[in-house]
Design a protein around this motif. Structure first.
Motif, PDB file in Angstrom:
ATOM      1  N   LEU A 187      30.515  29.270  -8.721  1.00 51.08           N
ATOM      2  CA  LEU A 187      31.175  29.322  -7.413  1.00 51.08           C
ATOM      3  C   LEU A 187      30.287  28.695  -6.341  1.00 51.08           C
ATOM      4  CD1 LEU A 187      33.530  30.623  -5.629  1.00 51.08           C
ATOM      5  CD2 LEU A 187      31.923  32.513  -5.315  1.00 51.08           C
ATOM      6  N   HIS A 188      29.032  29.126  -6.263  1.00 47.81           N
ATOM      7  CA  HIS A 188      28.116  28.608  -5.245  1.00 47.81           C
ATOM      8  C   HIS A 188      27.718  27.164  -5.545  1.00 47.81           C
ATOM      9  CE1 HIS A 188      27.935  32.326  -3.121  1.00 47.81           C
ATOM     10  NE2 HIS A 188      27.232  32.970  -4.016  1.00 47.81           N
ATOM     11  N   GLY A 189      27.587  26.812  -6.806  1.00 48.48           N
ATOM     12  CA  GLY A 189      27.188  25.454  -7.170  1.00 48.48           C
ATOM     13  C   GLY A 189      28.258  24.427  -6.862  1.00 48.48           C
ATOM     14  N   GLN A 190      29.510  24.785  -7.109  1.00 50.04           N
ATOM     15  CA  GLN A 190      30.606  23.852  -6.823  1.00 50.04           C
ATOM     16  C   GLN A 190      30.915  23.801  -5.334  1.00 50.04           C
ATOM     17  OE1 GLN A 190      33.994  24.983  -9.169  1.00 50.04           O
ATOM     18  NE2 GLN A 190      33.107  24.228 -11.066  1.00 50.04           N
ATOM     19  N   GLY A 191      30.864  24.960  -4.684  1.00 51.26           N
ATOM     20  CA  GLY A 191      31.313  25.036  -3.297  1.00 51.26           C
ATOM     21  C   GLY A 191      30.246  24.796  -2.253  1.00 51.26           C
ATOM     22  N   GLN A 192      28.990  25.087  -2.575  1.00 43.17           N
ATOM     23  CA  GLN A 192      27.951  24.999  -1.560  1.00 43.17           C
ATOM     24  C   GLN A 192      26.742  24.193  -2.048  1.00 43.17           C
ATOM     25  OE1 GLN A 192      28.636  28.790  -1.954  1.00 43.17           O
ATOM     26  NE2 GLN A 192      30.064  28.875  -0.263  1.00 43.17           N
ATOM     27  N   SER A 193      26.099  23.538  -1.093  1.00 44.28           N
ATOM     28  CA  SER A 193      24.863  22.817  -1.405  1.00 44.28           C
ATOM     29  C   SER A 193      23.636  23.680  -1.160  1.00 44.28           C
ATOM     30  CB  SER A 193      24.779  21.531  -0.582  1.00 44.28           C
ATOM     31  OG  SER A 193      24.837  21.822   0.802  1.00 44.28           O
ATOM     32  N   ALA A 194      23.804  24.783  -0.420  1.00 42.95           N
ATOM     33  CA  ALA A 194      22.706  25.727  -0.175  1.00 42.95           C
ATOM     34  C   ALA A 194      23.315  27.087   0.145  1.00 42.95           C
ATOM     35  CB  ALA A 194      21.831  25.267   0.986  1.00 42.95           C
TER      36      ALA A 194
ATOM     37  N   ASN B  92      28.538  24.525   2.942  1.00 42.78           N
ATOM     38  CA  ASN B  92      29.576  24.032   2.050  1.00 42.78           C
ATOM     39  C   ASN B  92      29.414  22.535   1.804  1.00 42.78           C
ATOM     40  OD1 ASN B  92      30.806  26.595   1.867  1.00 42.78           O
ATOM     41  ND2 ASN B  92      31.844  26.247   3.805  1.00 42.78           N
ATOM     42  N   ARG B  93      29.946  22.085   0.695  1.00 45.13           N
ATOM     43  CA  ARG B  93      29.815  20.670   0.330  1.00 45.13           C
ATOM     44  C   ARG B  93      30.550  19.747   1.305  1.00 45.13           C
ATOM     45  NH1 ARG B  93      26.422  20.207  -3.613  1.00 45.13           N
ATOM     46  NH2 ARG B  93      26.367  21.797  -5.218  1.00 45.13           N
ATOM     47  N   ASP B  94      31.510  20.287   2.069  1.00 47.31           N
ATOM     48  CA  ASP B  94      32.179  19.475   3.086  1.00 47.31           C
ATOM     49  C   ASP B  94      31.422  19.523   4.419  1.00 47.31           C
ATOM     50  OD1 ASP B  94      32.741  21.976   4.166  1.00 47.31           O
ATOM     51  OD2 ASP B  94      34.913  21.782   3.995  1.00 47.31           O
ATOM     52  N   ASP B  95      30.191  20.057   4.401  1.00 50.33           N
ATOM     53  CA  ASP B  95      29.284  20.188   5.546  1.00 50.33           C
ATOM     54  C   ASP B  95      29.702  21.252   6.546  1.00 50.33           C
ATOM     55  OD1 ASP B  95      27.286  18.486   4.699  1.00 50.33           O
ATOM     56  OD2 ASP B  95      28.210  16.721   5.615  1.00 50.33           O
ATOM     57  N   SER B  96      30.702  22.075   6.224  1.00 48.81           N
ATOM     58  CA  SER B  96      30.988  23.235   7.057  1.00 48.81           C
ATOM     59  C   SER B  96      30.047  24.365   6.613  1.00 48.81           C
ATOM     60  CB  SER B  96      32.457  23.660   6.924  1.00 48.81           C
ATOM     61  OG  SER B  96      32.742  24.069   5.597  1.00 48.81           O
ATOM     62  N   ASN B  97      29.978  25.417   7.405  1.00 49.61           N
ATOM     63  CA  ASN B  97      29.104  26.552   7.096  1.00 49.61           C
ATOM     64  C   ASN B  97      29.941  27.815   7.023  1.00 49.61           C
ATOM     65  OD1 ASN B  97      26.476  25.159   7.339  1.00 49.61           O
ATOM     66  ND2 ASN B  97      27.170  24.857   9.439  1.00 49.61           N
ATOM     67  N   TRP B  98      29.775  28.550   5.930  1.00 46.15           N
ATOM     68  CA  TRP B  98      30.498  29.804   5.746  1.00 46.15           C
ATOM     69  C   TRP B  98      29.497  30.930   5.930  1.00 46.15           C
ATOM     70  CZ3 TRP B  98      31.612  32.162   0.351  1.00 46.15           C
ATOM     71  CH2 TRP B  98      32.343  33.342   0.487  1.00 46.15           C
ATOM     72  N   ILE B  99      29.866  31.925   6.721  1.00 44.83           N
ATOM     73  CA  ILE B  99      29.020  33.094   6.902  1.00 44.83           C
ATOM     74  C   ILE B  99      29.849  34.339   6.608  1.00 44.83           C
ATOM     75  CG2 ILE B  99      27.464  31.976   8.545  1.00 44.83           C
ATOM     76  CD1 ILE B  99      28.921  33.435  10.794  1.00 44.83           C
TER      77      ILE B  99
ATOM     78  N   ALA C   7      30.942  28.674  10.813  1.00 46.14           N
ATOM     79  CA  ALA C   7      30.095  28.344  11.956  1.00 46.14           C
ATOM     80  C   ALA C   7      30.114  26.828  12.139  1.00 46.14           C
ATOM     81  CB  ALA C   7      28.670  28.836  11.717  1.00 46.14           C
ATOM     82  N   PRO C   8      30.009  26.372  13.372  1.00 43.76           N
ATOM     83  CA  PRO C   8      30.015  24.927  13.602  1.00 43.76           C
ATOM     84  C   PRO C   8      28.880  24.247  12.831  1.00 43.76           C
ATOM     85  CG  PRO C   8      30.024  26.133  15.692  1.00 43.76           C
ATOM     86  CD  PRO C   8      29.825  27.134  14.597  1.00 43.76           C
ATOM     87  N   THR C   9      29.150  23.039  12.413  1.00 43.61           N
ATOM     88  CA  THR C   9      28.163  22.273  11.669  1.00 43.61           C
ATOM     89  C   THR C   9      27.331  21.429  12.628  1.00 43.61           C
ATOM     90  OG1 THR C   9      29.605  22.198   9.765  1.00 43.61           O
ATOM     91  CG2 THR C   9      27.889  20.542   9.858  1.00 43.61           C
ATOM     92  N   MET C  10      26.051  21.410  12.347  1.00 41.32           N
ATOM     93  CA  MET C  10      25.126  20.553  13.078  1.00 41.32           C
ATOM     94  C   MET C  10      24.256  19.857  12.043  1.00 41.32           C
ATOM     95  SD  MET C  10      23.968  23.195  16.091  1.00 41.32           S
ATOM     96  CE  MET C  10      22.787  22.042  16.739  1.00 41.32           C
ATOM     97  N   PRO C  11      23.658  18.746  12.396  1.00 49.29           N
ATOM     98  CA  PRO C  11      22.735  18.114  11.448  1.00 49.29           C
ATOM     99  C   PRO C  11      21.562  19.048  11.144  1.00 49.29           C
ATOM    100  CG  PRO C  11      23.215  16.651  13.311  1.00 49.29           C
ATOM    101  CD  PRO C  11      23.803  17.992  13.629  1.00 49.29           C
TER     102      PRO C  11
END
Length: 186
Positions: free
Chosen positions: A70-77, A106-113, A144-148
């Motif tokens: 789940l974490h490997g497919q959906g998230q990069s960290a 998330n892999r789409d660069d969004s952040n889930w908390i 949460a909003p994505t930032m670099p």
């Protein structure tokens, strides 16, 4: 000033050592999941443990396989942060409540908390504290909003190691050393 240790102080010290071993166990779970370190993750559980986490109910090996996919497919960290912690110990059984804050890039660069509490029953078997039963009380979730990622443009930022989900992460390096040159920004 007396330096003798009373039976009461010895009992208090034993309790503090047990509490620290319980907390170390919970940290092994979090670090093992975030670093994709199966051995470390499984060391937090008795082999016959039961875990109820979201839609998952089962044992530790199956939990690792399900959650790492789940974490490997959906998230990069991911970061499974442990916060407030209570621990009630009676003999070889401990009941804990540990607040957590989960953050995933998330892999789409969004952040889930998400936040909630781990409710655990740990048992000391053969002198080792491990989780025998875990239930996960998820209490909130959002994005949460994505930032670099800060300082990604610094040329030598990864000379001390690149964050990784495995044993090539710099946190496993022994001894930890600095490879970067001294630099004080203006």
């Amino acid at each position: 000033m007396s330096t003798s240790i009373t039976p009461e102080k010895l009992a208090e010290l034993d309790n503090l050592l047990d509490r620290q071993q319980v907390l170390d166990c919970l940290v092994r779970f979090s670090r093992g999941m975030d670093r994709f370190d199966r051995e470390l993750f499984l060391s937090a559980f008795h082999a016959d443990a039961t875990i109820a986490a979201g839609p998952f109910v089962g044992g530790p090996a199956d939990l690792y396989d399900w959650a790492s996919e789940l974490h490997g497919q959906g998230q990069s960290a991911t970061h499974h942060n442990l916060l407030n912690h209570t621990c009630d110990i009676e003999g070889d059984v401990a009941h804990t409540e540990t607040y957590y804050l989960f953050v995933g890039r998330n892999r789409d660069d969004s952040n889930w908390i998400a936040g909630g509490r781990y409710l655990d029953r740990l048992e000391r078997r053969d002198g080792r504290w491990r989780i025998a039963l875990r239930t996960n009380a998820i209490e909130w979730s959002g994005t949460a909003p994505t930032m670099p990622i800060p300082y990604a443009e610094v040329p030598d930022i990864h000379l001390n190691g690149t964050p990784a989900r495995g044993k090539d992460d710099p946190s496993y390096r022994r001894p930890l050393t600095n490879q970067r040159k001294t630099h004080i920004p203006d």
